[in-house]
Scaffold this active site. Structure first.
Site, PDB file in Angstrom:
ATOM      1  CE1 TYR A 106      89.026   2.489   7.216  1.00  0.00           C
ATOM      2  CE2 TYR A 106      88.507   2.287   5.104  1.00  0.00           C
ATOM      3  CZ  TYR A 106      88.898   1.706   6.099  1.00  0.00           C
ATOM      4  OH  TYR A 106      89.317   0.328   6.198  1.00  0.00           O
TER       5      TYR A 106
ATOM      6  CG  PHE B  44     100.188   1.713   2.563  1.00  0.00           C
ATOM      7  CD1 PHE B  44      99.391   1.618   3.806  1.00  0.00           C
ATOM      8  CD2 PHE B  44     100.377   2.700   1.887  1.00  0.00           C
ATOM      9  CE1 PHE B  44      98.686   2.787   3.840  1.00  0.00           C
ATOM     10  CE2 PHE B  44     100.030   3.797   2.020  1.00  0.00           C
ATOM     11  CZ  PHE B  44      98.848   3.783   3.116  1.00  0.00           C
TER      12      PHE B  44
END
Length: 409
Positions: free
Chosen positions: A125, A409
């Protein structure tokens, strides 16, 4: 002649099951009907993107609409999730196109100045502008050579069914959340998700258990945990796996950890979400027995540099011109004058000489106050253009509590 790129389309409600199948394949998991229903409860099709080839979803990226606590403030943040590309479609640029499209959508909607995620691999990322903003300690505690101080007073603990205790736990969580960088908002859907307890989540451990601490003014702390029994020729060796500990007062924190580390027949405790400045380190008589290892947790991406830098607060007065480079969101590229302190902040375009220069990724890394700006400068990632600017910015971008992600999450 090459094939034309597969189109990316907005998500649909019926995408959930095939998107989850894609995630299971990518992360080497078996599908589980119970987990599917749990995840369906928080899925947001309107925030999802899908790549479809011959009627099959081969690429997906989603986001949850939640808030994130940052130094001195709580801000809307796109909680990026469910990102995967089918093994049959790797090396075709699908992930890059998905992430670019998602960033563009978040920016154009104008509601969330930042995006945040947990990364499956740390190398993925940063190329999309995400910086490592929070780390965590994973504890593997050996209880045989470890002690905590005695409780300051009588510890008033009570256990119960997690679902039944949810209102009291939510009250504690909400009291803490505004001051805990890295914590995400939890509405009823998210509390149901956190407390859901299908067999697939237990991993050969007991059902989820909850314990509350009652202080002078009411409930001021809770813990969630599981355990796994075990015996060998030396006797019992049960393992306690701590899921979450939250306490508004030091006596409650101590009492909860004393409880978790003195459960009968247990010989070890695991905890995967310790903050870098976790108070437990200061309380135990032998910190080495905590078996702490450092790992990454939250990665942050500034989607709107000006809005993001204005949204948080600063540990000391700051007045800097920062030259930012952002190849994926051109509106962020340029010089920005940041002024602020612990009460307010302002960030506007500037034509003045720059004090610092960096990539947007590096601003994401320091955004939660966990990563040292000086460290990034010493690594050559942030350039000092005015003598003393790095020292000033390092103090200002820091915070008095380390950020901590308490749930994946």
């Amino acid at each position: 002649m090459t094939d034309s790129p597969l189109p990316i389309r907005d998500g649909l409600p019926q995408d959930f099951a095939p998107a989850l199948d894609l995630l299971h394949a990518a992360f080497h998991n078996n599908p589980d009907p119970d987990l599917t229903e749990i995840e369906r409860g928080v899925y947001e099709p309107a925030r999802s993107l899908a790549v479809v080839d011959d009627g099959r979803i081969v690429g997906h990226a989603g986001a949850y609409t939640r808030e994130l606590t940052v130094p001195g403030a709580v801000v809307p943040a796109a909680h990026v999730t469910m990102v995967a590309v089918a093994a049959t479609h790797r090396r075709r640029g699908l992930l890059t196109r998905l992430m670019r499209r998602q960033l563009r959508q978040v920016r154009d909607q104008g509601r969330e100045p930042i995006a945040v995620l947990w990364a499956s691999e740390g190398r993925i990322y940063p190329r999309f502008g995400y910086g490592l903003a929070a780390e965590r300690l994973i504890f593997d505690i050996d209880l045989r050579e470890l002690r905590l101080p005695a409780d300051a007073g009588d510890a008033r603990l009570r256990s119960g069914d997690p679902d039944e205790l949810r209102p009291e736990m939510a009250t504690v969580y909400e009291r803490l959340r505004p001051g805990r960088p890295g914590w995400s908002s939890r509405d009823d859907r998210w509390w149901r998700n956190v407390l859901a307890d299908p067999p697939a989540r237990r991993e050969s451990q007991t059902a989820l258990r909850a314990v509350l601490h009652d202080g002078p003014g009411g409930v001021d702390g809770y813990a969630l945990w599981r355990s796994r029994g075990g015996w060998d020729t030396r006797g019992p060796k049960a393992h306690v796996q701590v899921i979450e500990v939250a306490a508004t007062e030091p006596p409650a924190y101590l009492a909860l950890w004393r409880f978790l580390t003195t459960i009968d027949l247990s010989r070890s405790v695991g905890y995967s979400f310790g903050a870098v400045d976790e108070p437990l380190i200061q309380l135990v008589d032998e910190p080495r027995q905590l078996g702490a290892t450092l790992a990454d947790s939250l990665w942050v991406r500034l989607v709107d540099v000006a809005a993001a830098l204005e949204a948080r607060r600063y540990a000391a007065a700051v007045d800097l011109v920062i030259d930012v480079t952002d190849p994926l969101v051109p509106e962020n590229t340029g010089r920005w004058r940041l002024t602020g302190d612990r009460e307010r902040a302002r960030c506007v375009p500037s034509t003045e000489p720059s004090d610092l220069a960096c990539d947007v990724r590096d601003l994401g890394a320091v955004y939660l106050g966990g990563s040292s700006l000086r460290s990034l400068a010493d690594a050559g990632l942030i350039r000092e253009l005015r003598h003393g600017a790095v020292a000033e910015a390092t103090i200002a971008f820091g915070w008095d509590r380390s950020p901590a992600g308490v749930e994946i999450f």
